[in-house]
Write a protein that holds these residues in place. Structure first.
Motif, short mmCIF file in Angstrom:
data_model
loop_
_atom_site.label_atom_id
_atom_site.label_comp_id
_atom_site.label_asym_id
_atom_site.label_seq_id
_atom_site.Cartn_x
_atom_site.Cartn_y
_atom_site.Cartn_z
N SER A 1 42.66 -12.56 -30.14
CA SER A 1 42.86 -11.28 -29.47
C SER A 1 41.72 -10.92 -28.52
O SER A 1 41.51 -9.75 -28.20
CB SER A 1 43.04 -10.16 -30.50
OG SER A 1 41.90 -10.05 -31.32
N LEU A 2 40.96 -11.92 -28.06
CA LEU A 2 39.90 -11.65 -27.10
C LEU A 2 40.47 -11.66 -25.68
O LEU A 2 40.27 -12.58 -24.90
CB LEU A 2 38.76 -12.65 -27.27
CG LEU A 2 37.93 -12.45 -28.54
CD1 LEU A 2 36.84 -13.51 -28.65
CD2 LEU A 2 37.32 -11.06 -28.58
N CYS A 3 41.21 -10.63 -25.40
CA CYS A 3 41.75 -10.35 -24.08
C CYS A 3 41.57 -8.85 -23.88
O CYS A 3 41.26 -8.13 -24.84
CB CYS A 3 43.23 -10.74 -24.00
SG CYS A 3 44.29 -9.85 -25.16
N PRO A 4 41.70 -8.33 -22.66
CA PRO A 4 41.44 -6.90 -22.47
C PRO A 4 42.23 -5.99 -23.39
O PRO A 4 41.68 -5.06 -24.00
CB PRO A 4 41.82 -6.68 -21.00
CG PRO A 4 41.50 -8.00 -20.35
CD PRO A 4 41.88 -9.03 -21.38
N TRP A 5 43.53 -6.23 -23.53
CA TRP A 5 44.34 -5.38 -24.39
C TRP A 5 43.92 -5.52 -25.86
O TRP A 5 43.80 -4.54 -26.59
CB TRP A 5 45.83 -5.74 -24.21
CG TRP A 5 46.77 -4.79 -24.90
CD1 TRP A 5 46.54 -3.50 -25.24
CD2 TRP A 5 48.09 -5.09 -25.34
NE1 TRP A 5 47.65 -2.95 -25.85
CE2 TRP A 5 48.62 -3.91 -25.92
CE3 TRP A 5 48.90 -6.21 -25.26
CZ2 TRP A 5 49.91 -3.85 -26.45
CZ3 TRP A 5 50.19 -6.15 -25.79
CH2 TRP A 5 50.68 -4.98 -26.37
N GLY A 6 43.68 -6.76 -26.28
CA GLY A 6 43.26 -6.98 -27.66
C GLY A 6 41.92 -6.35 -27.97
O GLY A 6 41.71 -5.81 -29.06
N THR B 1 51.81 -17.25 -43.69
CA THR B 1 50.65 -17.03 -42.85
C THR B 1 50.24 -15.56 -42.89
O THR B 1 50.99 -14.69 -43.33
CB THR B 1 50.92 -17.42 -41.38
OG1 THR B 1 51.91 -16.54 -40.82
CG2 THR B 1 51.36 -18.86 -41.27
N ALA B 2 49.02 -15.33 -42.41
CA ALA B 2 48.50 -13.98 -42.28
C ALA B 2 48.22 -13.70 -40.82
O ALA B 2 47.84 -14.59 -40.06
CB ALA B 2 47.21 -13.83 -43.09
N SER B 3 48.40 -12.47 -40.43
CA SER B 3 48.10 -12.06 -39.06
C SER B 3 47.67 -10.60 -39.06
O SER B 3 48.19 -9.79 -39.83
CB SER B 3 49.32 -12.24 -38.16
OG SER B 3 49.04 -11.80 -36.84
N GLY B 4 46.73 -10.30 -38.20
CA GLY B 4 46.30 -8.92 -38.08
C GLY B 4 46.79 -8.26 -36.81
O GLY B 4 46.94 -7.04 -36.76
N SER B 5 47.03 -9.06 -35.78
CA SER B 5 47.36 -8.45 -34.49
C SER B 5 48.52 -9.10 -33.77
O SER B 5 49.07 -8.51 -32.84
CB SER B 5 46.13 -8.50 -33.57
OG SER B 5 45.77 -9.85 -33.30
N GLY B 6 48.89 -10.31 -34.12
CA GLY B 6 49.96 -10.98 -33.40
C GLY B 6 49.49 -11.54 -32.07
O GLY B 6 48.29 -11.71 -31.83
N GLY B 7 50.43 -11.83 -31.18
CA GLY B 7 50.12 -12.48 -29.91
C GLY B 7 49.75 -11.48 -28.83
O GLY B 7 50.52 -11.25 -27.88
#
Length: 400
Positions: free
Chosen positions: A191-196, A102-108
């Protein structure tokens, strides 16, 4: 490369599952909107491609919900759908002959944010033990391999937007080499959360346009950046002979060629690496530029990036010589999300149709398919992607 794709499925802002997604994409229905998971009023970026129509409790056992981020919940559900599409029961195959890339740019990001809020709000004793891995960019590979008993080679690639292409190519290489009989490959983002969001804003690459219909306009003179999206796609990749041996009578197509390059240091005077990646992928696939029926563009929505991509396409194919599309204008641009473009390209091969780009007028530099699909024979597709920092990847897909 001879690996074939026997199953796929997707989740995106404009559709949960491949049927809903493909119907919406061909109809030009965008999933972009004002972010609703939190109040974005205090942020310069307010538009996103959120996955709204997905209830994880309907698709996953409750024990997994407490230990996984939304990104991983999407990956787990979509992988189950893709394996069903391929007609594969992993329990019937050698566990060491199956793997996950898999590919990921930011994780959870969202899981991590919630646990940090607990840490500083109520104390360390409230922090979940699952924080140790739920935030990690490799977590999807781990969770998928555990859930489906896939003990063969498994890995993760982190090359931002280009990662979805790199993961698909790595899965195909492992199958072609005989290391794996079956590879599950894809990429996801949530990652559409405040921190993300605040992690992405400082780059200056995201659109600050508040109108969802005007926020993401690649190859348009008014382009102002990209819109961040959520979701992703999974492909089931197999060796063609092995697929036939287990009775598969329908495949989406073949992963035929791939090349990745890296841009030179700014100011070096050397050209960007995208055209070189495209030529390398065509060369490996033994495909002439004139044989490519459609290009699924990176489509950054940043004027300088779009100009560079248009120049690379013109260098390889000639000015406006090949139809170009950017269906990500309906989903947002996903870090590691080129896997969604790859899945969409296979659907275009299946149905002989080029999906449209929406919300953009296009430019005189590329033959951009806008507003409505274009029906034409699609036998060979090129998918290109670039990652922030200089990554370039190109993947050639052909009919089987």
């Amino acid at each position: 490369m001879t690996a074939v794709v026997t199953g796929l499925d997707v989740i995106a802002a404009n559709g949960t599952g491949v049927a809903e997604y493909w119907e919406a994409t061909l109809a030009g229905r965008s999933g972009l909107g004002v972010i609703s998971r939190f109040d974005p009023a205090g942020y310069p970026v307010r538009v996103g491609g959120e996955v709204r129509a997905f209830e994880p409790r309907d698709h996953l056992p409750s024990r997994l919900l407490t230990q996984t981020d939304r990104m991983t919940q999407h990956a787990l559900a979509v992988t189950g759908w893709a394996l069903a599409d391929a007609g594969v029961d992993p329990a019937e195959l050698d566990e060491y002959a199956m793997g996950v890339v898999t590919a990921s740019g930011s994780g959870g990001f969202e899981f991590g944010q919630h646990e940090l809020q607990k840490l500083w709000g109520t104390g360390p004793e409230r922090v979940s033990a699952y924080q140790s891995f739920a935030w990690f960019y490799a977590v999807n590979t781990g969770q998928l391999s555990i859930r489906h008993g896939m003990r063969g080679h498994s890995s993760v690639v982190v090359t931002e937007q280009a990662g979805g292409i790199d993961a698909a190519a790595q899965g195909a290489r492992l199958v072609d080499a005989g290391t794996l009989r079956l590879a599950v490959t894809g990429g996801f983002e949530a990652s559409l959360c405040p921190w993300g969001l605040v992690a992405q804003i400082p780059s200056g690459l995201l659109s600050t346009e508040p109108d969802p219909a005007r926020a993401y306009r690649p190859f348009d003179g008014d382009a102002s950046g990209w819109v961040a999206g959520e979701g992703g796609a999974i492909l089931v990749v197999e060796e063609a002979g092995a697929a036939r041996a287990r009775g598969v009578d329908r495949v989406y197509g073949r992963i035929a060629g791939y090349t990745a390059t890296f841009d030179p240091k700014p100011g070096s005077g050397r050209p960007p690496g995208l055209a070189r990646a495209i030529r390398g992928a065509l060369r490996q696939a033994e495909v002439e530029p004139s044989e490519v029926d459609v290009v699924f563009a990176d489509a950054a929505g940043i004027p300088a990036w779009d100009e560079a991509e248009a120049a690379a396409l013109a260098e390889v194919f000639g000015p406006r010589a090949v139809p170009v599309t950017a269906p990500k204008t309906m989903t947002g641009r996903l870090s590691a999300g080129a896997a969604l473009d790859v899945a969409t390209a296979f659907l275009a091969l299946r149905d002989d149709v080029v999906p449209p780009s929406v919300g953009t007028r296009g430019s005189s530099e590329v033959d951009l398919v806008v507003d409505r699909p274009r029906e034409l024979p699609v036998r060979t597709a090129l998918v290109v992607a670039r990652g922030a920092g200089g990554f370039n990847s190109a993947l050639v897909l052909c009919e089987h």
